[in-house]
Design a protein around this motif. Structure first.
Motif, mmCIF file in Angstrom:
data_model
loop_
_atom_site.group_PDB
_atom_site.id
_atom_site.type_symbol
_atom_site.label_atom_id
_atom_site.label_comp_id
_atom_site.label_asym_id
_atom_site.label_seq_id
_atom_site.Cartn_x
_atom_site.Cartn_y
_atom_site.Cartn_z
ATOM 1 N N SER A 160 42.641 34.197 57.593
ATOM 2 C CA SER A 160 41.097 34.237 56.967
ATOM 3 C C SER A 160 40.472 32.944 57.367
ATOM 4 O O SER A 160 39.077 33.118 57.430
ATOM 5 N N PHE A 161 41.090 31.911 57.742
ATOM 6 C CA PHE A 161 40.426 30.704 58.015
ATOM 7 C C PHE A 161 39.830 30.863 59.122
ATOM 8 O O PHE A 161 38.497 30.566 59.526
ATOM 9 N N HIS A 162 40.549 31.350 60.317
ATOM 10 C CA HIS A 162 39.810 31.739 61.711
ATOM 11 C C HIS A 162 38.915 32.689 61.717
ATOM 12 O O HIS A 162 37.830 32.658 62.547
ATOM 13 N N GLU A 163 38.938 33.892 60.908
ATOM 14 C CA GLU A 163 37.957 34.927 60.714
ATOM 15 C C GLU A 163 36.858 34.469 59.977
ATOM 16 O O GLU A 163 35.806 34.538 60.526
ATOM 17 N N ALA A 164 36.908 33.471 59.004
ATOM 18 C CA ALA A 164 35.653 33.115 58.248
ATOM 19 C C ALA A 164 35.024 32.168 59.241
ATOM 20 O O ALA A 164 33.680 32.195 59.295
ATOM 21 N N LEU A 165 35.670 31.470 59.860
ATOM 22 C CA LEU A 165 34.824 30.261 60.758
ATOM 23 C C LEU A 165 34.293 31.121 61.935
ATOM 24 O O LEU A 165 33.166 30.655 62.282
ATOM 25 N N ASN A 166 34.718 32.163 62.440
ATOM 26 C CA ASN A 166 34.010 32.858 63.430
ATOM 27 C C ASN A 166 32.809 33.125 63.095
ATOM 28 O O ASN A 166 31.578 33.235 63.775
ATOM 29 N N LEU A 167 32.816 34.177 61.682
ATOM 30 C CA LEU A 167 31.734 34.880 61.284
ATOM 31 C C LEU A 167 30.671 33.775 61.079
ATOM 32 O O LEU A 167 29.496 33.933 61.225
ATOM 33 N N ALA A 168 31.007 32.600 60.171
ATOM 34 C CA ALA A 168 30.083 31.427 59.948
ATOM 35 C C ALA A 168 29.405 31.035 61.199
ATOM 36 O O ALA A 168 28.186 30.498 61.145
ATOM 37 N N SER A 169 30.111 30.904 62.203
ATOM 38 C CA SER A 169 29.617 30.483 63.720
ATOM 39 C C SER A 169 28.721 31.193 64.242
ATOM 40 O O SER A 169 27.517 30.806 64.365
ATOM 41 N N ILE A 170 28.834 32.611 64.267
ATOM 42 C CA ILE A 170 27.954 33.429 64.988
ATOM 43 C C ILE A 170 26.762 33.892 64.307
ATOM 44 O O ILE A 170 25.942 33.855 64.858
#
Length: 332
Positions: A160-170
């Motif tokens: 969930s950490f990596h998925e959320a950071l990816n969405l937050a970034s894009i």
């Protein structure tokens, strides 16, 4: 005639003095619920944040009332810093109807929408996507709200950490992911769980600014979070903050602390207690005296004791209350 050399003092920073009071509120709240558990008056589990008060006050404590915060199972300090009523928190943990969740949520599920506290979560890493969703809501509605999401060091190994950071970034969401690296994910040293020097380096993979700070230095925390908040408000996207700190107590109430040495604990408590560090700073740089600080502490201890005595007289939920808050009551 001997002359006493006067201190070279600066005016007391009301922000720092208020922060010290708030940090003592958190510390004494935690000590109080530990005593209640030990005397058999509090049931269930709890996760104490003693030693991590600066990350709460320097983070959630500087947000606007309208800003949102997402917390973890180690949540009490965050909630107090964001403005959740302490009496209601005591009531919640003692299973009273007057609690934040009417006595049905307990320690790990404290929430208070009135002050932007979106709630705590007992699932490791669950707050990351919740924070991203809240930040997306603020972005789509065009508000200037930001979201501060707390998590522990161990949570950065969750998907969930990596998925959320990816969405937050894009999507360049107005969210700050704040990792409290207290050196241990439950009973495992974080050094054994990752192969990088700084957890903040993981932000680079997603084009997110990553910063590692001293989490027991109130000024370092508040300054870093302030910059990240302003960046998010300006529409410049998320920030990943790693704050190095240390929990004085075990992971939870039943932790025997067999995985770390007493010498290690003593060194952290002696050299890096955030409250002691702030007190020393105020004593050295302001006209504040030791006796005044101790009076502040004693006053808060009495206030906490009075709150607990009052809460014990409150009503408990009824059997009928089990059926409330199960389904949304308003029409969609």
């Amino acid at each position: 005639m001997n002359r006493v050399k006067a201190k070279s003092v600066q005016p007391i920073s009301l922000n720092e003095l208020d922060a010290l009071k708030k940090m003592w509120e958190i510390r004494i709240f935690e000590e109080t619920i530990q005593e209640l558990f030990e005397t058999g008056e509090l049931y269930g589990t709890m996760h104490l944040c003693i030693g991590q008060e600066a990350t709460a006050v320097g983070g959630a404590g500087i947000l606007k009332l309208s800003d949102w915060m997402v917390s973890t199972h180690r949540n009490h300090g965050h909630c107090i810093a964001k403005g959740t009523d302490i009496r209601s928190m005591f009531a919640e943990m003692l299973g009273k109807k007057t609690g934040t969740n009417e006595g049905k949520g307990g320690s790990m599920h404290i929430a208070d929408l009135a002050v932007g506290n979106l709630g705590s979560n007992g699932i490791v890493g669950a707050g990351f996507p919740i924070a991203a969703g809240a930040a997306l809501s603020a972005q789509m509605q065009g508000t200037d709200q930001v979201v501060l999401c707390y998590a522990g060091d161990g949570a950065t190994n969750e998907g969930s950490f990596h998925e959320a950071l990816n969405l937050a970034s894009i999507w360049q969401l107005p969210v700050i992911y704040f990792i409290e690296n207290n050196q241990y994910g439950m009973s495992s040293s974080i050094e054994q769980m990752v192969n990088i020097e700084k957890l903040s380096d993981r932000g680079q993979s997603y084009g997110i600014e990553g910063i590692t700070i001293d989490g027991n230095d109130l000024a370092a925390v508040s300054d870093t979070v302030s910059r990240a908040v302003q960046k998010a408000r300006n529409g410049d996207g998320p920030t990943l903050i790693e704050a190095l700190t240390y929990r004085h107590k075990g992971h939870s109430k039943s932790d025997k602390l067999k995985y770390r040495s007493e010498d290690e604990c003593r060194k952290w408590q002696k050299n890096n207690d955030p409250i002691v560090r702030l007190e020393k700073k105020l004593l050295q740089n302001t006209a504040l005296e030791e006796a005044e600080i101790r009076q502040i502490e004693l006053k808060i201890r009495k206030e906490m004791a009075d709150l607990v005595a009052s809460v014990k007289l409150d009503h408990e939920p009824t059997a009928e209350d089990l059926w409330t808050h199960v389904y949304a009551e308003d029409e969609v």
